[in-house]
Design an enzyme around this catalytic site. Sequence first.
Site, PDB file in Angstrom:
ATOM      1  N   LYS A 153       0.841  -1.199   0.000  1.00  0.00           N
ATOM      2  CA  LYS A 153       0.000   0.000   0.000  1.00  0.00           C
ATOM      3  C   LYS A 153       0.878   1.251   0.000  1.00  0.00           C
ATOM      4  O   LYS A 153       2.015   1.205   0.460  1.00  0.00           O
ATOM      5  CB  LYS A 153      -0.847   0.030   1.286  1.00  0.00           C
ATOM      6  CG  LYS A 153      -1.991  -0.953   1.324  1.00  0.00           C
ATOM      7  CD  LYS A 153      -2.758  -0.793   2.634  1.00  0.00           C
ATOM      8  CE  LYS A 153      -3.893  -1.794   2.736  1.00  0.00           C
ATOM      9  NZ  LYS A 153      -4.956  -1.600   1.736  1.00  0.00           N
TER      10      LYS A 153
ATOM     11  N   ARG B 282     -10.291 -11.338   1.881  1.00  0.00           N
ATOM     12  CA  ARG B 282     -11.167 -12.374   1.314  1.00  0.00           C
ATOM     13  C   ARG B 282     -10.510 -13.751   1.358  1.00  0.00           C
ATOM     14  O   ARG B 282     -11.192 -14.763   1.356  1.00  0.00           O
ATOM     15  CB  ARG B 282     -11.584 -11.968  -0.105  1.00  0.00           C
ATOM     16  CG  ARG B 282     -10.480 -11.906  -1.089  1.00  0.00           C
ATOM     17  CD  ARG B 282     -10.853 -11.103  -2.328  1.00  0.00           C
ATOM     18  NE  ARG B 282     -10.873  -9.656  -2.085  1.00  0.00           N
ATOM     19  CZ  ARG B 282     -11.224  -8.756  -2.984  1.00  0.00           C
ATOM     20  NH1 ARG B 282     -11.613  -9.129  -4.184  1.00  0.00           N
ATOM     21  NH2 ARG B 282     -11.208  -7.463  -2.684  1.00  0.00           N
TER      22      ARG B 282
HETATM   23  N1  BES Z   1      -8.178  -3.674   4.504  1.00  0.00           N
HETATM   24  C1  BES Z   1      -8.286  -3.262   3.151  1.00  0.00           C
HETATM   25  C2  BES Z   1      -9.566  -2.484   2.871  1.00  0.00           C
HETATM   26  C3  BES Z   1      -9.706  -1.137   3.526  1.00  0.00           C
HETATM   27  C4  BES Z   1      -9.322   0.008   2.863  1.00  0.00           C
HETATM   28  C5  BES Z   1     -10.296  -1.010   4.758  1.00  0.00           C
HETATM   29  C6  BES Z   1      -9.503   1.248   3.448  1.00  0.00           C
HETATM   30  C7  BES Z   1     -10.472   0.229   5.358  1.00  0.00           C
HETATM   31  C8  BES Z   1     -10.077   1.348   4.698  1.00  0.00           C
HETATM   32  C9  BES Z   1      -8.303  -4.480   2.242  1.00  0.00           C
HETATM   33  O1  BES Z   1      -7.531  -5.548   2.659  1.00  0.00           O
HETATM   34  C10 BES Z   1      -7.759  -4.047   0.918  1.00  0.00           C
HETATM   35  O2  BES Z   1      -6.618  -3.682   0.866  1.00  0.00           O
HETATM   36  N2  BES Z   1      -8.583  -4.107  -0.113  1.00  0.00           N
HETATM   37  C11 BES Z   1      -8.170  -3.723  -1.429  1.00  0.00           C
HETATM   38  C12 BES Z   1      -8.720  -4.710  -2.404  1.00  0.00           C
HETATM   39  C13 BES Z   1      -8.191  -4.549  -3.811  1.00  0.00           C
HETATM   40  C14 BES Z   1      -6.710  -4.838  -3.854  1.00  0.00           C
HETATM   41  C15 BES Z   1      -8.933  -5.474  -4.734  1.00  0.00           C
HETATM   42  C16 BES Z   1      -8.725  -2.332  -1.693  1.00  0.00           C
HETATM   43  O3  BES Z   1      -9.838  -2.032  -1.289  1.00  0.00           O
HETATM   44  O4  BES Z   1      -8.005  -1.544  -2.301  1.00  0.00           O
HETATM   45 MN    MN Z   2      -5.518  -5.367   1.994  1.00  0.00          MN
END
Ligand code: BES
Ligand code: MN
Length: 499
Positions: free
Chosen positions: A278, A352
């Site tokens: 990230k 997931r």
């Molecule tokens: N934990 C994150 C989602 C999240 C983002 C929660 C912001 C709270 C605030 C999750 O694991 C994630 O990183 N999801 C990705 C999925 C994508 C790579 C398909 C996302 O939402 O960018």
């Molecule tokens: Mn994630």
Amino acid sequence: MKISVRKGRLVDAKSEAVILSLLEGEKKLSGEALAIDKKSGGLISDFLKHGDFEGKPSQVSVIYNRGKALSKRIALVGLGKPEDVNLERIRSAFSAVLRHLSKINVRKATAAIDLSLKAGAKDEIAQAAVEGALLGLYQFTPYKTVSRDEFKRMDELIIFATTKDYALVQEAAKTARIIAEAVYLARDLANTPANEMTPSILARKAQTVARKRKLSCRVLNRAAMKKIGMNALLAVASGSNEEPKLIILEYRGGAKKTAPLVLVGKGLTFDSGGISLKPAEKMDEMKMDMAGGAAVIAALQAAADLRLPIHLVGLIPATENLPDGRAYKPGDIIRSYSGKTIEVLNTDAEGRLVLADTLAYAARLKPAALVDAATLTGACVIALGEEVIGMLGTDEQLKQDIRKAADKTGERVWELPLWENYHEQIKSDIADYKNTGGRPAGTITAAAFLSKFVGDFPWVHLDIAGPAWTTKDKAYIPKGASGVPVRLLVEFLRGRAKQ
Ligand code: BES
Ligand code: MN
Ligand code: ZN
């Protein structure tokens, strides 16, 4: 803060501050407000006449009365227009007035709750008032070491009830306290930074919660998970030096042989994204990626404390998601616990994966209902914002029950569709599924992915990525971890307990 309920008249009680809630446009005072007004020589009616206080939602005014009434201060709080009063308004108003009083160093206050409001049943109104009071005063302070003596705190709120309503108010206050304690627990767990909230520590916290109650707690470690083939969960954990834990809580408050209600909560104690790292900005907030898991532990605590006559299981897959020489990689194919294969296209879609194995595990328990809560997708924050939970699921009755609990508690949900067409997006060329479906409808494709591991059981998925964390103080949710969806889950369980 201690909550006490007493029989008798508010007007006859001495205190640092007496709290009165008033409706907007209320011209004639009644009940305890009228009695206190009379005793104070018309202080309140004067105040209202001059227009200082209009009774707008959560408006707070403090009047000092020089020794006429028994309380040093009269704290007025607005509930808004009578036709608009609801439980959420009551929670917000009681939070506002108690926060105000604590700021001006009041330690002990008295109050009466107007049970005749058209906001719900009497016990719901009393519960909402006490919940609002407690939830708004939450503070997360273990890491503040300087000037700790300057922290403000309320010691006691004494609620006066008529002889007729006393038992009801007493019971509602007790329920509210149990629920608020559970929310406090969930907030504490999610606010604690990742260096002090590892999967092992989270598991120990769950064990501590269980030990004090009629709850059992089992924890599967890496070896146990390897043995049964929880390879999706293990893949996510592979880049971390912290051992992953699958936390299993069980509460048997009902008949032994009934199919359990199963709650599953995502427990990423830190989500860096892994190899699909990230951006640095706001990555710190990913210490709360276990908010769903925290809520499930808290909901089991509350269910046990409320002695609900249900059979309940809580499952929390806990791990970190970090990049490392051993970390799982984009392109990897995993054979999950269910036997289905998953192609990893993005290691940041890790939630997931841990849920896939945990939901498949839950399905083996043949649940009467299966509800998962997860900070699953950033897309859900884009779709519904910071205050609303995304709901997706396969069972109309279960969705209806969750919706009802959401509306009652103010932890609101909005349904997104799980139609067939979305399932196309997660088909893989070389495995059964891939772990991302691209940017369009990101919340829906994530849920479509989860649905592959649930089987035929009634299931609802709650995407809490928006409301799990708040960047500004809200009515009764201070900045930081919100404790959502603890109250929704507990309300849902209480509903099932009545069936
Ligand atoms: N934990 C994150 C989602 C999240 C983002 C929660 C912001 C709270 C605030 C999750 O694991 C994630 O990183 N999801 C990705 C999925 C994508 C790579 C398909 C996302 O939402 O960018
Ligand atoms: Mn994630
Ligand atoms: Zn995550």
